[in-house]
Design a protein around this motif. Structure first.
Motif, PDB file in Angstrom:
ATOM      1  N   ASP A  31     -20.552   2.403 -23.676  1.00  0.00           N
ATOM      2  CA  ASP A  31     -21.509   1.948 -22.678  1.00  0.00           C
ATOM      3  C   ASP A  31     -21.314   2.709 -21.363  1.00  0.00           C
ATOM      4  OD1 ASP A  31     -23.715   0.222 -22.320  1.00  0.00           O
ATOM      5  OD2 ASP A  31     -22.473  -1.084 -21.068  1.00  0.00           O
ATOM      6  N   CYS A  34     -22.664   6.249 -21.770  1.00  0.00           N
ATOM      7  CA  CYS A  34     -24.132   6.264 -21.735  1.00  0.00           C
ATOM      8  C   CYS A  34     -24.667   6.062 -20.322  1.00  0.00           C
ATOM      9  CB  CYS A  34     -24.694   5.205 -22.669  1.00  0.00           C
ATOM     10  SG  CYS A  34     -24.516   5.620 -24.405  1.00  0.00           S
ATOM     11  N   LEU A  35     -24.049   5.181 -19.560  1.00  0.00           N
ATOM     12  CA  LEU A  35     -24.499   4.936 -18.186  1.00  0.00           C
ATOM     13  C   LEU A  35     -24.330   6.168 -17.309  1.00  0.00           C
ATOM     14  CD1 LEU A  35     -23.299   1.290 -17.526  1.00  0.00           C
ATOM     15  CD2 LEU A  35     -25.645   2.113 -17.643  1.00  0.00           C
ATOM     16  N   ASP A  36     -23.316   6.989 -17.610  1.00  0.00           N
ATOM     17  CA  ASP A  36     -23.088   8.213 -16.844  1.00  0.00           C
ATOM     18  C   ASP A  36     -24.087   9.309 -17.197  1.00  0.00           C
ATOM     19  OD1 ASP A  36     -20.954   7.127 -15.517  1.00  0.00           O
ATOM     20  OD2 ASP A  36     -19.430   8.051 -16.798  1.00  0.00           O
ATOM     21  N   ALA A  39     -30.500   7.459 -18.553  1.00  0.00           N
ATOM     22  CA  ALA A  39     -31.089   6.411 -17.710  1.00  0.00           C
ATOM     23  C   ALA A  39     -30.678   5.032 -18.214  1.00  0.00           C
ATOM     24  CB  ALA A  39     -32.610   6.534 -17.725  1.00  0.00           C
ATOM     25  N   ARG A  40     -30.535   4.111 -17.313  1.00  0.00           N
ATOM     26  CA  ARG A  40     -30.061   2.762 -17.636  1.00  0.00           C
ATOM     27  C   ARG A  40     -30.945   2.063 -18.677  1.00  0.00           C
ATOM     28  NH1 ARG A  40     -26.458   0.336 -15.029  1.00  0.00           N
ATOM     29  NH2 ARG A  40     -26.086  -1.871 -15.097  1.00  0.00           N
ATOM     30  N   PHE A  41     -32.261   2.242 -18.583  1.00  0.00           N
ATOM     31  CA  PHE A  41     -33.155   1.569 -19.517  1.00  0.00           C
ATOM     32  C   PHE A  41     -33.126   2.198 -20.915  1.00  0.00           C
ATOM     33  CE2 PHE A  41     -35.792   4.905 -17.785  1.00  0.00           C
ATOM     34  CZ  PHE A  41     -36.562   5.319 -18.859  1.00  0.00           C
ATOM     35  N   ARG A  43     -30.234   3.237 -22.433  1.00  0.00           N
ATOM     36  CA  ARG A  43     -28.932   3.048 -23.085  1.00  0.00           C
ATOM     37  C   ARG A  43     -28.995   1.929 -24.118  1.00  0.00           C
ATOM     38  NH1 ARG A  43     -25.738  -1.267 -21.485  1.00  0.00           N
ATOM     39  NH2 ARG A  43     -26.531  -2.326 -19.648  1.00  0.00           N
ATOM     40  N   ARG A  45     -28.184  -1.421 -26.051  1.00  0.00           N
ATOM     41  CA  ARG A  45     -27.727  -2.742 -25.619  1.00  0.00           C
ATOM     42  C   ARG A  45     -26.657  -3.283 -26.561  1.00  0.00           C
ATOM     43  NH1 ARG A  45     -29.194  -2.236 -20.700  1.00  0.00           N
ATOM     44  NH2 ARG A  45     -31.409  -1.971 -20.460  1.00  0.00           N
TER      45      ARG A  45
END
Length: 74
Positions: A31, A34-36, A39-41, A43, A45
């Motif tokens: 996680d 992926c955040l690095d 885009a946040r949307f 990644r 869940r």
């Protein structure tokens, strides 16, 4: 990656992963990676670890089988 139904967003991303023998990766590490990088949307869940990905005779991953696995698992 496949989509799982979500009541507000329509779908949310679920990633299926195969770990290398002897490797240990936690979902929190994935996680953070992926955040690095994306885009946040976009990644995932949820991360699901499987022994092997279902493939057809040509080596293409069968997403229909992954969706079936996702429906079977809570």
């Amino acid at each position: 990656m496949v989509g799982r139904p979500h009541p507000d967003w329509g779908e949310e991303v679920v990633a299926f992963l195969v770990q290398r023998p002897g490797a240990a990766v936690a979902a929190a590490e994935l996680d953070a990676l992926c955040l690095d990088r994306i885009a946040r949307f976009k990644r995932p869940r949820d991360y699901r670890f499987v022994e092997m990905l279902p493939k057809n005779n040509y080596g293409k991953v069968l997403k229909t089988e992954l969706r079936r696995l996702l429906a079977e698992q809570p």
